[in-house]
Design a protein around this motif. Sequence first.
Motif, short mmCIF file in Angstrom:
data_model
loop_
_atom_site.label_atom_id
_atom_site.label_comp_id
_atom_site.label_asym_id
_atom_site.label_seq_id
_atom_site.Cartn_x
_atom_site.Cartn_y
_atom_site.Cartn_z
N THR A 247 0.83 -1.21 0.00
CA THR A 247 0.00 0.00 0.00
C THR A 247 0.86 1.26 0.00
O THR A 247 0.45 2.29 -0.52
CB THR A 247 -1.00 0.04 1.18
OG1 THR A 247 -0.29 -0.13 2.41
CG2 THR A 247 -2.05 -1.05 1.04
N LYS A 248 2.06 1.17 0.55
CA LYS A 248 2.98 2.31 0.47
C LYS A 248 3.34 2.56 -1.00
O LYS A 248 3.35 3.69 -1.47
CB LYS A 248 4.23 2.00 1.30
CG LYS A 248 5.15 3.17 1.50
CD LYS A 248 6.20 2.80 2.53
CE LYS A 248 7.59 3.13 2.03
NZ LYS A 248 8.61 2.42 2.79
N ARG A 249 3.62 1.49 -1.71
CA ARG A 249 4.00 1.62 -3.13
C ARG A 249 2.87 2.13 -3.99
O ARG A 249 3.10 2.73 -5.05
CB ARG A 249 4.45 0.27 -3.69
CG ARG A 249 5.80 -0.14 -3.17
CD ARG A 249 6.25 -1.41 -3.87
NE ARG A 249 7.37 -1.98 -3.16
CZ ARG A 249 7.80 -3.22 -3.31
NH1 ARG A 249 7.19 -4.02 -4.17
NH2 ARG A 249 8.81 -3.66 -2.63
N LEU A 250 1.63 1.88 -3.58
CA LEU A 250 0.47 2.37 -4.35
C LEU A 250 0.50 3.89 -4.51
O LEU A 250 -0.09 4.42 -5.45
CB LEU A 250 -0.84 1.98 -3.65
CG LEU A 250 -1.40 0.59 -3.89
CD1 LEU A 250 -2.66 0.41 -3.06
CD2 LEU A 250 -1.69 0.34 -5.36
N ALA A 251 1.16 4.58 -3.59
CA ALA A 251 1.19 6.04 -3.65
C ALA A 251 1.87 6.53 -4.92
O ALA A 251 1.50 7.57 -5.48
CB ALA A 251 1.89 6.62 -2.41
N THR A 252 2.86 5.78 -5.39
CA THR A 252 3.66 6.27 -6.50
C THR A 252 3.71 5.31 -7.69
O THR A 252 4.38 5.57 -8.68
CB THR A 252 5.11 6.53 -6.04
OG1 THR A 252 5.57 5.38 -5.32
CG2 THR A 252 5.20 7.75 -5.13
N ASN A 253 3.02 4.16 -7.56
CA ASN A 253 3.04 3.19 -8.65
C ASN A 253 1.62 2.90 -9.12
O ASN A 253 0.66 3.03 -8.37
CB ASN A 253 3.67 1.88 -8.19
CG ASN A 253 5.16 2.03 -7.95
OD1 ASN A 253 5.95 1.90 -8.86
ND2 ASN A 253 5.53 2.32 -6.71
N ASN A 254 1.53 2.42 -10.34
CA ASN A 254 0.26 2.04 -10.92
C ASN A 254 -0.04 0.59 -10.56
O ASN A 254 0.80 -0.29 -10.77
CB ASN A 254 0.41 2.22 -12.43
CG ASN A 254 -0.85 1.91 -13.15
OD1 ASN A 254 -1.15 0.75 -13.38
ND2 ASN A 254 -1.60 2.94 -13.51
#
Lengths: 258, 258
Positions: A205-212
């Motif tokens: 969910t952290k990566r969702l901030a900057t990834n598709n």
Amino acid sequence: MIRSCYIVGSGNMAYFLSDAFRRVGIPIAGIYARNSASGTLLAKEFQAEWIPDLRQIPDEADTALFLCVPDQSIETVAEHLSQRTKQLLLHTSGNTPLSVLSAYAAAYGCFWPLASVSKRERTMLTDIPICIEGSDDSVTTSLHVLAGTLSGKVCPMNGSQRSLMHLSAVLTQNFANHLFALADQLCAQHGLDAKLLQPMMHEWTKRLATNNAQDMQTGPARRHDENTLAGHRALLSEHPELLEVYNTLTASIRKMYG
Amino acid sequence: MIRSCYIVGSGNMAYFLSDAFRRVGIPIAGIYARNSASGTLLAKEFQAEWIPDLRQIPDEADTALFLCVPDQSIETVAEHLSQRTKQLLLHTSGNTPLSVLSAYAAAYGCFWPLASVSKRERTMLTDIPICIEGSDDSVTTSLHVLAGTLSGKVCPMNGSQRSLMHLSAVLTQNFANHLFALADQLCAQHGLDAKLLQPMMHEWTKRLATNNAQDMQTGPARRHDENTLAGHRALLSEHPELLEVYNTLTASIRKMYG
């Protein structure tokens, strides 16, 4: 400019907003709740006046009245208020049109924090979007200012956009939580602890901030790994409902990636 | 006691482990990869020797050889190595039994970080569980020590437990990511940005560390909110596949909560 707030309700949303406004120095002037036990507790915690009767909530200029009640009760509660001529009347529902308030106030709106609110755990609001809609431009401006005191992310949104966003919240947070609950049960049946999956989920969910999300997809369905899919289905052979969830989502992934 | 590591592969897992071991001062002695372009890059980044031929990987005591290759290639790669008599031979797959390595090394095992690994974003390993299995107790002990240098959470697990945990990872992370991708598409079709849901998702996964997912369930399916369910289905009427996902998960939630 809203100087203080009144709250109807004593559930998660009432608690969440009371806490959020207190943090930024906007006082909660009064609280009414049908459940007087939890309502008086909430009023005490936030140094607000306990208002024992809905009809006694004052109609004051430069204040907002937040209806933090279940969706199906919003209009009933609004009906029982005296007509608001000075106060801004707000609901906090993602799935309710603004029009349910139109008969009961001169100025009204929606103030919906896009958060899974909980009494037990206080959420820091600074990065949580607040979706707003006002009955006219000047109300929308007031809501923008008020929401901006709590969050750096204020999103004007009409009712149909809000419904769509509410549906998207169900698709993502509600359903993902259920999948975790299913994995919990499955792991427990085999002497394993699904909590081991939590760090991976949190990282994701952290990566969702900057990834598709579509680009981030991994797993056997995406890479057409038939052996793994067959192995998973065999493990689920005695869990027909879970197998159906597995098959439906696997088919949906295959459809997305062709 | 493992003093240094060799790696076969140049994908996400190869990168992830090279980075993790470097952080704790365990050198990567050599790297072989079928893809020599990405393999030489990886070797250069981690000051490791580039080994151009699988058969040239030395069989040294007190070293581990990590096979960071797709599941279906693990045994083929192991076959092409010379027999390991001193070196610990490891695979890094959640869904592969230990037995695929038994013919190729005296001591072998599985070293599976329960993480969604990515070259692009380095994951801090300290709270990521590492699931281990050794071919005998002394190998398991060595793996425990080695994994313990990277993570505070080392989980000995046999092959069937590992398969179950792998299935659970698919149910949670893979499927949740797909649901987010579906919401992304739906939002985009209506001029909305599903990224607005990210803070809520991140907050939710944080709470998973200390809360039970089944208790945390919210949403219209759990509270039998037929109006909202009907409204969501109407919004999905032109998205039959998404509607099927919605209906399957809604039915599963209802079944769990009765």
